[in-house]
Every structure is written in C-alpha cells, then in structure tokens.
Design an enzyme around this catalytic site. Structure first.
Site, PDB file in Angstrom:
ATOM      1  NE  ARG A  45      26.224  17.797   9.466  1.00  0.00           N
ATOM      2  CZ  ARG A  45      26.154  18.172  10.421  1.00  0.00           C
ATOM      3  NH1 ARG A  45      25.349  17.505  11.544  1.00  0.00           N
ATOM      4  NH2 ARG A  45      26.104  19.559  10.007  1.00  0.00           N
ATOM      5  CG  ASP A  46      22.688  19.707  10.497  1.00  0.00           C
ATOM      6  OD1 ASP A  46      22.246  19.294  11.229  1.00  0.00           O
ATOM      7  OD2 ASP A  46      22.554  20.997  10.275  1.00  0.00           O
ATOM      8  CG  HIS A 247      23.861  25.547   9.767  1.00  0.00           C
ATOM      9  ND1 HIS A 247      24.434  24.847   9.465  1.00  0.00           N
ATOM     10  CD2 HIS A 247      23.183  25.184  10.883  1.00  0.00           C
ATOM     11  CE1 HIS A 247      23.894  23.946  10.176  1.00  0.00           C
ATOM     12  NE2 HIS A 247      23.810  23.666  11.123  1.00  0.00           N
ATOM     13  CG  HIS A 249      18.718  23.961  13.012  1.00  0.00           C
ATOM     14  ND1 HIS A 249      18.285  22.839  13.009  1.00  0.00           N
ATOM     15  CD2 HIS A 249      20.591  24.482  13.220  1.00  0.00           C
ATOM     16  CE1 HIS A 249      19.182  21.714  12.452  1.00  0.00           C
ATOM     17  NE2 HIS A 249      20.640  23.737  13.140  1.00  0.00           N
ATOM     18  CB  CYS A 280      21.524  19.070  16.647  1.00  0.00           C
ATOM     19  SG  CYS A 280      22.730  18.499  17.660  1.00  0.00           S
ATOM     20  CG  ASN A 289      19.883  21.755   9.499  1.00  0.00           C
ATOM     21  OD1 ASN A 289      20.481  22.336   9.102  1.00  0.00           O
ATOM     22  ND2 ASN A 289      19.864  20.587   9.009  1.00  0.00           N
TER      23      ASN A 289
HETATM   24  C1  LIG Z   1      32.630  12.733  20.146  1.00  0.00           C
HETATM   25  C2  LIG Z   1      32.775  11.794  20.572  1.00  0.00           C
HETATM   26  C3  LIG Z   1      33.749  10.908  19.574  1.00  0.00           C
HETATM   27  C4  LIG Z   1      32.892  11.069  22.099  1.00  0.00           C
HETATM   28  O1  LIG Z   1      32.398  10.090  22.319  1.00  0.00           O
HETATM   29  P1  LIG Z   1      33.307  10.004  23.966  1.00  0.00           P
HETATM   30  O2  LIG Z   1      32.137   8.947  24.078  1.00  0.00           O
HETATM   31  O3  LIG Z   1      33.559  10.348  24.953  1.00  0.00           O
HETATM   32  O4  LIG Z   1      34.438   9.158  23.310  1.00  0.00           O
HETATM   33  P2  LIG Z   1      35.846   7.799  23.459  1.00  0.00           P
HETATM   34  O5  LIG Z   1      36.786   8.466  22.737  1.00  0.00           O
HETATM   35  O6  LIG Z   1      35.528   7.782  25.054  1.00  0.00           O
HETATM   36  O7  LIG Z   1      35.024   6.878  22.594  1.00  0.00           O
HETATM   37  C5  LIG Z   1      34.203   6.002  22.616  1.00  0.00           C
HETATM   38  C6  LIG Z   1      34.169   4.656  22.027  1.00  0.00           C
HETATM   39  O8  LIG Z   1      33.603   5.970  20.107  1.00  0.00           O
HETATM   40  C7  LIG Z   1      34.774   4.993  19.961  1.00  0.00           C
HETATM   41  N1  LIG Z   1      35.170   6.355  18.822  1.00  0.00           N
HETATM   42  C8  LIG Z   1      34.972   7.443  19.524  1.00  0.00           C
HETATM   43  N2  LIG Z   1      35.271   8.564  18.553  1.00  0.00           N
HETATM   44  C9  LIG Z   1      34.570   7.927  17.413  1.00  0.00           C
HETATM   45  C10 LIG Z   1      34.710   8.230  15.976  1.00  0.00           C
HETATM   46  N3  LIG Z   1      35.541   9.451  15.762  1.00  0.00           N
HETATM   47  N4  LIG Z   1      34.738   7.165  14.953  1.00  0.00           N
HETATM   48  C11 LIG Z   1      34.174   6.477  15.264  1.00  0.00           C
HETATM   49  N5  LIG Z   1      34.221   5.906  16.255  1.00  0.00           N
HETATM   50  C12 LIG Z   1      34.889   6.554  17.176  1.00  0.00           C
HETATM   51  C13 LIG Z   1      35.848   4.221  21.008  1.00  0.00           C
HETATM   52  O9  LIG Z   1      36.482   4.103  19.965  1.00  0.00           O
HETATM   53  C14 LIG Z   1      34.291   4.046  21.601  1.00  0.00           C
HETATM   54  O10 LIG Z   1      34.494   2.900  21.036  1.00  0.00           O
HETATM   55  P3  LIG Z   1      34.148   1.363  22.076  1.00  0.00           P
HETATM   56  O11 LIG Z   1      35.796   1.531  22.788  1.00  0.00           O
HETATM   57  O12 LIG Z   1      33.687   1.675  23.321  1.00  0.00           O
HETATM   58  O13 LIG Z   1      34.007   0.678  21.630  1.00  0.00           O
HETATM   59  C15 LIG Z   1      31.108  11.626  20.467  1.00  0.00           C
HETATM   60  O14 LIG Z   1      30.382  12.621  21.490  1.00  0.00           O
HETATM   61  C16 LIG Z   1      31.542  11.808  19.318  1.00  0.00           C
HETATM   62  O15 LIG Z   1      30.491  11.359  18.460  1.00  0.00           O
HETATM   63  N6  LIG Z   1      29.764  12.957  19.266  1.00  0.00           N
HETATM   64  C17 LIG Z   1      29.560  13.516  17.864  1.00  0.00           C
HETATM   65  C18 LIG Z   1      27.721  14.102  18.085  1.00  0.00           C
HETATM   66  C19 LIG Z   1      27.090  14.606  16.830  1.00  0.00           C
HETATM   67  O16 LIG Z   1      27.597  14.346  15.992  1.00  0.00           O
HETATM   68  N7  LIG Z   1      26.282  15.625  16.846  1.00  0.00           N
HETATM   69  C20 LIG Z   1      26.361  15.830  15.936  1.00  0.00           C
HETATM   70  C21 LIG Z   1      26.594  16.476  15.263  1.00  0.00           C
HETATM   71  S1  LIG Z   1      26.872  18.579  15.974  1.00  0.00           S
HETATM   72  C22 LIG Z   1      25.178  18.978  14.757  1.00  0.00           C
HETATM   73  O17 LIG Z   1      24.430  18.467  14.399  1.00  0.00           O
HETATM   74  C23 LIG Z   1      25.718  20.982  14.667  1.00  0.00           C
HETATM   75  C24 LIG Z   1      25.735  21.890  13.303  1.00  0.00           C
HETATM   76  C25 LIG Z   1      27.282  21.266  13.186  1.00  0.00           C
HETATM   77  O18 LIG Z   1      25.270  20.737  12.565  1.00  0.00           O
HETATM   78  C26 LIG Z   1      25.927  22.908  13.588  1.00  0.00           C
HETATM   79  C27 LIG Z   1      24.973  22.980  14.545  1.00  0.00           C
HETATM   80  O19 LIG Z   1      23.453  23.021  13.941  1.00  0.00           O
HETATM   81  O20 LIG Z   1      24.811  24.200  16.080  1.00  0.00           O
END
Ligand SMILES: CC(C)(COP(=O)([O-])OP(=O)([O-])OC[C@H]1O[C@@H](n2cnc3c(N)ncnc32)[C@H](O)[C@@H]1OP(=O)([O-])[O-])[C@@H](O)C(=O)NCCC(=O)NCCSC(=O)C[C@@](C)(O)CC(=O)[O-]
Length: 352
Positions: A45-46, A247, A249, A280, A289
């Site tokens: 994933r990450d 966690h 990096h 990220c 990571n």
């Molecule tokens: C939270 C949202 C969805 C808000 O994003 P948004 O644009 O505000 O959401 P929305 O509700 O307005 O939806 C926009 C579109 O996305 C769809 N949608 C909405 N939700 C989903 C879903 N779950 N699965 C599939 N589709 C989805 C929704 O249906 C819509 O589709 P449209 O109508 O335009 O066709 C977005 O910002 C997002 O997905 N963010 C994730 C970002 C991400 O994955 N970042 C990396 C992971 S975090 C990380 O790496 C850090 C970590 C954990 O490792 C720890 C560290 O290192 O610090």
C-alpha cells in the site's frame, strides 16, 4: 543474540530505561515474548501508492505472497479503498483483496478514508462478498495538522475525526478491527514543526473511537529520535506504549534511529516497507518508508525478535525493485545480498 547492556540504562530517560531493563530480564523469544516486535509490512500500500507507472496486479499479489510465505510477515497492509481519482495506483485494491493469497493468522488491513470506502470494503469481505472473510481489519488515517489533512483528505482534522468516528463505529459493529494513523507527527510539509501535545490529543480521540492501535507517522522523514520520543510521551498519557506503532520515512536518514528509540521506549510494532519503497503522494519530496531489511537487522542485533527471515526480505527487496525498475533502496538488503554472493563464490571455489 545480543541484549542491551544493563550499565547503559542509567543514561536513558526513566521510561526507556524501565523498558530496556525488562527486556534484559525476560528470557526467551517468540510472539508472546516482551522482545517480540511485530512488523507491519506496508509496501503493497504505502510502498506502491506513489509509483507513477501502473504496477500490474500480478506483481502486487506476488509481493504479498512472498512477504507472508517466504519472509514470515504477520501483518501486510495490502491496499486501500480510497478515491481512485486521488490515488490511481490503488484502484485495483478490490482485486488485490479478492485474489491475494491468504494465510491463517496473518492480518491484511486495507486503508479506508470515509464511509464510501468502508461500504466498498464491507461489500467485499461480508458473508456474501467476493472476498468473504479474507480481511478483518481496516486502517483509518488523519493527521496532526489541518494543512496536511486538507491536502490528503480534503477536510480539516476536526471534520476528518467526525468522519472517522462514524467509520470506526460502523466497522467495529461488523467485527472489523480498526487501526489508526496519525500523519506528520513531527513535521508537516505545509506548516512546519508539529507540537507533540497536538498529536497526543488526536491519539486520545482515536483510542476513544475504538482503534486498537495508533501508528505515529513521521511522514516527511524529518523527525529525530528526540522528537519522536516527545510525541510518544504525549501519546502514552492516554494508553501504554504497546498501543502505538512507529511509522517512519527515511528522507533525512534517521528512520532506523527513530524506530530504535521508540522500540527502546516500549513500542512493539513497527511499520516498514521492503526495499524502502514508498512515499505519500501528499508529502512532496518525502522519500520512502524505512526499509524493513534495515529495521529487522537493527532490531535483531539489538536483542529483539521479529520472527522474520532477513535473507528472504533482502531477496524480495531486490526482486520488487527490479520489477519497478528502480534501485534497491535498502542498504542492509544490498549488503546482505553482496555478502551472500561472496559466500557462495568462495563455497564454489573451495569445491574445485
Ligand atoms: C477522502 C477523499 C475520498 C475525499 O475526497 P473528495 O474529493 O473530497 O471526496 P468526495 O466525497 O467529494 O468524492 C469525490 C469523488 O470520489 C469518489 N469517492 C469518494 N470516496 C471514495 C472512496 N472511498 N472510494 C472510491 N471513490 C470514492 C466519489 O464518489 C466522487 O466521485 P465522482 O462523483 O466525482 O465520480 C479523498 O481525499 C481520498 O481518497 N484521499 C485519500 C488520499 C490517500 O490515499 N493518501 C495516501 C494515504 S495516507 C498516507 O499515505 C499516510 C500514511 C497512512 O501512510 C501514514 C504516514 O506516512 O504519515
């Protein structure tokens, strides 16, 4: 196996010295031993989410299989049910969940950002789903600054906690375990140094929601051992150190030191990625990571046990780096493979 020396304890802060003393006094290794550190392998994933080229599904499946079957990993974060518009690389996570090799006793958490992601996950793993019973764990994520939370999930910390509270209670109601992440616990790419007390408050909220464990993310890799211990101290006001994970990096090269400092202070779960994969998408410039090979090497040499096969991890790190056409980001992995090559060459020569 080497154990920390008792005379070194007096130099350490009180909590750290107590944790190390208990390690030295407790005999034996294994999952139930106080020396055991569980590695959460986050590379599928990450590690992969930030790759620009599309990584084939078969490669993801093979990575997960090898980590579990060859290296003995107990927890593999296998994918995420986030918006594919935000993180296209994770768009095939439902297929990963459906097709990955599942081994009994191993946990395969998936990242979930909102209700939509949870519903999609539950549709898959529920009794009538295509992946019924294949995973019973999700990971939710928020951050210690509004700026990062906005960039990563398009909402404030407060809004994200409200959203995640509903996700957590629904997941728990379906018998799904919930792990929580807090990103940018030491430093934020948008708003700079982070106040450890702010992290402690968010950790308290996530614990109260029902997260069984909180992973403390040094997302930018700018944290130092002292900063990470300050963060941990704020968090352990609310739960013991074993409820927190490191966690880290490796952007500034201090990730292994940060991990060891946290483990020496009582943390028993470390997130890491084979070959040092990852980053990220919303933390510009941050490197991967911490590589699992260096973490496992450092932990084993410091008297801890992970139950993982370091040689197998080194092989997997080299393999996945080759698949992604990138240099192997694990210095320990490269060294282990180079030594193995020399050893096998001299064995061949001595047979002649
Ligand atoms: C939270 C949202 C969805 C808000 O994003 P948004 O644009 O505000 O959401 P929305 O509700 O307005 O939806 C926009 C579109 O996305 C769809 N949608 C909405 N939700 C989903 C879903 N779950 N699965 C599939 N589709 C989805 C929704 O249906 C819509 O589709 P449209 O109508 O335009 O066709 C977005 O910002 C997002 O997905 N963010 C994730 C970002 C991400 O994955 N970042 C990396 C992971 S975090 C990380 O790496 C850090 C970590 C954990 O490792 C720890 C560290 O290192 O610090």
């Amino acid at each position: 196996m080497a154990r920390p020396r008792a005379d070194a304890y007096s130099l350490l802060p009180c909590a750290t010295s107590r944790a190390l003393a208990s390690i030295a006094l407790s005999p034996g290794l294994g999952k139930d031993s106080p020396h055991h550190v569980r590695i959460v392998e986050v590379s599928p994933r990450d590690g992969l989410q930030n790759e620009k080229q599309v990584v084939p599904l078969t490669t993801k499946l093979e990575l997960i299989r090898r980590l579990v079957e060859e290296a003995g990993v107990e927890t593999v974060e296998a994918g995420s049910f986030v918006s594919p518009k935000w993180v296209p690389q994770m768009a095939d996570s439902a297929a990963v969940l459906e097709q990955m090799t599942v081994k009994q006793g191993v946990s395969y958490p998936f990242l979930v950002p909102n209700d939509r992601g949870l519903v999609n996950f539950l549709d898959m793993v529920g009794p009538k789903g295509r992946a019924a019973g294949r995973s019973d764990e999700i990971a939710i994520f928020t951050a210690a600054t509004d700026a990062f939370t906005k960039a990563n999930t398009n909402c404030t910390i407060h809004e994200s906690l409200e959203r995640l509270s509903k996700v957590t209670s629904k997941a728990l109601g379906h018998g799904i375990r919930v792990r929580g992440y807090i990103s940018v616990v030491a430093d934020c790419p948008y708003s700079g140094k982070v106040n450890p007390a702010d992290v402690g408050k968010i950790a308290k909220t996530l614990l109260e929601m029902g997260c069984y464990e909180i992973s403390l993310g040094d997302t930018t890799g700018a944290g130092t051992p002292g900063q990470m211990l300050n963060v941990l101290n704020e968090c352990t006001r609310h739960a013991p150190s074993v409820r927190f994970a490191a966690h880290c990096h490796d952007t500034f090269g201090s990730a292994v030191a940060n991990v060891l400092a946290m483990v020496n202070a009582g943390v028993r779960v470390v997130d890491a990625a084979v070959g040092g994969l990852g980053g990220c998408p919303y933390s510009p410039g941050a490197s991967g990571n911490v590589d699992v090979e260096s973490v496992v090497y450092a932990l084993h040499e410091s008297g801890y046990d992970t139950g993982l096969d370091l040689d197998a991890l080194a092989q997997i790190g080299a393999w996945i780096s080759q698949q992604l056409d990138r240099p192997n980001g694990s210095s320990a992995g490269r060294a282990i493979l180079a030594r193995a090559k020399v050893k096998s060459q001299s064995a061949k020569q001595s047979k002649l």
